[in-house]
Design a protein around this motif. Structure first.
Motif, PDB file in Angstrom:
ATOM      1  N   THR A   7      57.394  80.025 -35.617  1.00 13.34           N
ATOM      2  CA  THR A   7      57.007  80.161 -34.214  1.00 13.34           C
ATOM      3  C   THR A   7      57.968  81.044 -33.434  1.00 13.34           C
ATOM      4  O   THR A   7      59.136  81.170 -33.767  1.00 13.34           O
ATOM      5  CB  THR A   7      56.934  78.785 -33.518  1.00 13.34           C
ATOM      6  OG1 THR A   7      58.216  78.169 -33.561  1.00 13.34           O
ATOM      7  CG2 THR A   7      55.886  77.902 -34.159  1.00 13.34           C
ATOM      8  N   GLN A   9      59.158  81.661 -29.324  1.00  8.93           N
ATOM      9  CA  GLN A   9      59.205  80.958 -28.037  1.00  8.93           C
ATOM     10  C   GLN A   9      57.922  81.219 -27.248  1.00  8.93           C
ATOM     11  O   GLN A   9      57.526  82.364 -27.059  1.00  8.93           O
ATOM     12  CB  GLN A   9      60.408  81.434 -27.221  1.00  8.93           C
ATOM     13  CG  GLN A   9      60.528  80.828 -25.845  1.00  8.93           C
ATOM     14  CD  GLN A   9      60.937  79.369 -25.882  1.00  8.93           C
ATOM     15  OE1 GLN A   9      61.709  78.964 -26.716  1.00  8.93           O
ATOM     16  NE2 GLN A   9      60.390  78.595 -24.978  1.00  8.93           N
ATOM     17  N   GLY A  10      57.236  80.150 -26.861  1.00  3.68           N
ATOM     18  CA  GLY A  10      56.023  80.270 -26.060  1.00  3.68           C
ATOM     19  C   GLY A  10      54.727  80.169 -26.842  1.00  3.68           C
ATOM     20  O   GLY A  10      53.647  80.152 -26.247  1.00  3.68           O
ATOM     21  N   ASP A  11      54.801  80.130 -28.167  1.00  2.00           N
ATOM     22  CA  ASP A  11      53.582  79.970 -28.971  1.00  2.00           C
ATOM     23  C   ASP A  11      52.893  78.652 -28.638  1.00  2.00           C
ATOM     24  O   ASP A  11      53.538  77.660 -28.296  1.00  2.00           O
ATOM     25  CB  ASP A  11      53.914  79.953 -30.467  1.00  2.00           C
ATOM     26  CG  ASP A  11      53.977  81.326 -31.098  1.00  2.00           C
ATOM     27  OD1 ASP A  11      53.462  82.287 -30.505  1.00  2.00           O
ATOM     28  OD2 ASP A  11      54.550  81.436 -32.202  1.00  2.00           O
ATOM     29  N   TYR A  40      54.228  69.014 -29.705  1.00  2.00           N
ATOM     30  CA  TYR A  40      54.504  70.294 -29.043  1.00  2.00           C
ATOM     31  C   TYR A  40      53.229  70.849 -28.425  1.00  2.00           C
ATOM     32  O   TYR A  40      52.178  70.883 -29.064  1.00  2.00           O
ATOM     33  CB  TYR A  40      55.046  71.329 -30.031  1.00  2.00           C
ATOM     34  CG  TYR A  40      56.486  71.111 -30.420  1.00  2.00           C
ATOM     35  CD1 TYR A  40      57.518  71.442 -29.554  1.00  2.00           C
ATOM     36  CD2 TYR A  40      56.805  70.579 -31.657  1.00  2.00           C
ATOM     37  CE1 TYR A  40      58.837  71.240 -29.918  1.00  2.00           C
ATOM     38  CE2 TYR A  40      58.122  70.377 -32.026  1.00  2.00           C
ATOM     39  CZ  TYR A  40      59.134  70.709 -31.145  1.00  2.00           C
ATOM     40  OH  TYR A  40      60.441  70.512 -31.513  1.00  2.00           O
ATOM     41  N   PRO A  44      59.055  76.024 -29.202  1.00  2.00           N
ATOM     42  CA  PRO A  44      60.278  76.817 -29.153  1.00  2.00           C
ATOM     43  C   PRO A  44      60.256  77.776 -30.350  1.00  2.00           C
ATOM     44  O   PRO A  44      59.388  77.674 -31.218  1.00  2.00           O
ATOM     45  CB  PRO A  44      61.384  75.767 -29.312  1.00  2.00           C
ATOM     46  CG  PRO A  44      60.743  74.683 -30.107  1.00  2.00           C
ATOM     47  CD  PRO A  44      59.296  74.671 -29.695  1.00  2.00           C
ATOM     48  N   SER A  45      61.195  78.667 -30.430  1.00  2.00           N
ATOM     49  CA  SER A  45      61.233  79.572 -31.581  1.00  2.00           C
ATOM     50  C   SER A  45      61.835  78.880 -32.789  1.00  2.00           C
ATOM     51  O   SER A  45      62.616  77.936 -32.658  1.00  2.00           O
ATOM     52  CB  SER A  45      62.034  80.827 -31.235  1.00  2.00           C
ATOM     53  OG  SER A  45      63.361  80.479 -30.916  1.00  2.00           O
TER      54      SER A  45
END
Length: 70
Positions: A7, A9-11, A40, A44-45
């Motif tokens: 992932t 950030q923001g996915d 989630y 997050p990344s």
């Protein structure tokens, strides 16, 4: 061997399904395969998700239409 996606950030679940698998309809399969991350909403990344195996249709969109709509 299973394919994975890391992932950014923001996915979001639906965004990943669309971006990586091609359609939001794979959202449920993606979430079921990665059940431990179900809480989630926005990722997050750095989380590694396992991607579901999806069947790729060899039929094109136009081949599925009746002849009068092609």
């Amino acid at each position: 061997m299973s394919k994975t996606y890391t992932t950014v950030q923001g996915d979001t679940w639906d965004g990943i399904a669309y971006k990586i698998l091609g359609d939001e309809k794979y959202l449920t399969a993606l979430m079921n395969l990665n059940f431990k991350y179900r809480k989630y909403v926005i990722f997050p990344s750095g989380i590694v998700l396992t991607l579901p195996e999806i069947e790729v249709s060899t039929d094109s969109y136009k081949e599925k239409l009746p002849p009068w709509k092609r």
